[in-house]
Scaffold this active site. Sequence first.
Site, PDB file in Angstrom:
ATOM      1  N   GLU A 158       0.802  -1.233   0.000  1.00  0.00           N
ATOM      2  CA  GLU A 158       0.000   0.000   0.000  1.00  0.00           C
ATOM      3  C   GLU A 158       0.834   1.282   0.000  1.00  0.00           C
ATOM      4  OE1 GLU A 158      -2.811  -0.446   3.215  1.00  0.00           O
ATOM      5  OE2 GLU A 158      -3.474  -2.390   2.486  1.00  0.00           O
ATOM      6  N   ASN A 199       2.111  -5.153  -3.201  1.00  0.00           N
ATOM      7  CA  ASN A 199       0.732  -5.541  -2.882  1.00  0.00           C
ATOM      8  C   ASN A 199      -0.094  -4.298  -2.524  1.00  0.00           C
ATOM      9  OD1 ASN A 199      -1.092  -7.812  -2.253  1.00  0.00           O
ATOM     10  ND2 ASN A 199      -0.979  -7.124  -0.124  1.00  0.00           N
ATOM     11  N   HIS A 235     -10.301  -6.223  -2.082  1.00  0.00           N
ATOM     12  CA  HIS A 235     -11.339  -6.025  -1.067  1.00  0.00           C
ATOM     13  C   HIS A 235     -12.501  -5.299  -1.762  1.00  0.00           C
ATOM     14  CE1 HIS A 235      -8.761  -7.414   2.121  1.00  0.00           C
ATOM     15  NE2 HIS A 235      -7.829  -6.568   1.776  1.00  0.00           N
ATOM     16  N   GLU A 265      -5.996 -10.966  -1.210  1.00  0.00           N
ATOM     17  CA  GLU A 265      -6.813 -10.748  -0.002  1.00  0.00           C
ATOM     18  C   GLU A 265      -8.298 -10.672  -0.365  1.00  0.00           C
ATOM     19  OE1 GLU A 265      -5.353  -7.377   2.294  1.00  0.00           O
ATOM     20  OE2 GLU A 265      -3.277  -7.835   1.806  1.00  0.00           O
ATOM     21  N   ASP A 267     -12.035 -10.508  -0.645  1.00  0.00           N
ATOM     22  CA  ASP A 267     -13.315 -10.572   0.069  1.00  0.00           C
ATOM     23  C   ASP A 267     -14.258  -9.589  -0.611  1.00  0.00           C
ATOM     24  OD1 ASP A 267     -12.590  -8.038   1.272  1.00  0.00           O
ATOM     25  OD2 ASP A 267     -11.676  -9.098   2.959  1.00  0.00           O
TER      26      ASP A 267
END
Length: 364
Positions: A158, A199, A235, A265, A267
Amino acid sequence: MRVQSVSTALLAASAPLASAQLHRYAKKAGLLYFGSATDSPGQRERAGLEAAYPQYDAIFADNDQFGQTTPTNGQKWLFTEPERGVFNFTEGEITSDLAAKQGKLLRCHALVWHSQLAPWVETTEWTPEELREVIVEHITQVAGHWKGQCYAWDVVNEALNEDGTWRESVFYTVLGEEYINLAFKTAAEIDPEAKLYYNDYNLEWPGPKADGAIRIVKMLQEAGIKIDGVGLQAHHVASRAPTLDQQIAVLESYTALGVEAAYTELDIRLDVPSNETSLQWQKGAYINATGACAQVEGCVGITLWDFYDPFSWIPYVFPGEGEAHLWFADFTVHPAYYGVLAALKNATGACDKKVRGLAKLFRS
Ligand code: G3I
């Protein structure tokens, strides 16, 4: 219409499963793995759901279901170097030991990140030279500790704002973009076998942030520093998730640089409580993410950011949202579970994820 790029046949897929099969079908579809992040029990305990552990652990342990894992929190700076020069690997080892014991591939997460950073890193007034030493020592100890165990490391996490500019973290403020080169260079020296990833979230469609990730890859390559992959956190929000075409396009823009990509990741949250419509949107969004990865050569795998709704980070950060994972609190699966499986089986049916025409299967 949010699910426009999902075929009716895939949305309708809901036949009950005899056994768990996500990783198995992911392998057949040409992926290296399908996995789930998991937290150490020490972190999970705070949810007060100890009674759910046996069933949770049994699902997690099935390698036909999850062939890969990532420690959700335990390898972060806050846990691994809470005070300068004091290293503690116990939280991270809970998950890495589990991966070794169960024979799961391990993705390691995350070496340099502005969040869940030990407070001493943020509150000290660093000279550039001192902060360089701190970064090198942290990576040397942490990547050194897990050397040889990590399929991949999220080396920098990030570093970008939404508009593609650099995030004003302590690392950037003191060192500028040089800290990224330093982190990757150090990680490559310490664990040469691990795949080194940049990432971030919101890298799942073309735009300024994706351009920023491309800039990072090129910056490292031009400096002769090893970078192996771009991690798309993914996400997503069920009602406005990226389309299949957007995801294919952006994945190909990364892999065209000669690096691999992965959903790291995944979701897909919705307003709680869910209803039939929002669960269908969610299913479509999971199908598109899975289908995109399964048909772009160089997208190596998919990691869920945990699989069980009650262990989710989402309600703490997005009040009123949740049910983002594939298992409900009562351990029944979301409709999206069957969507993911159908997308994997579909890619398998096409025999080869390199077959570009597969995209048509996902369009209505
Ligand atoms: O479980 C407790 C709860 O009992 C308590 O009432 C509540 C009070 O705030 O905290 C809950 O724990 C939180 C936990 O998430 C729940 O999963 C912790 O405070 C919180 O610090 C923790 O946050 C973690 C977050 O990173 C920190 O930024 C999440 O676990 C973790 O899933 C999340 O992971 C990040 C990735 O590393 C990087 N990408 C984004 C992703 C989501 O933020």
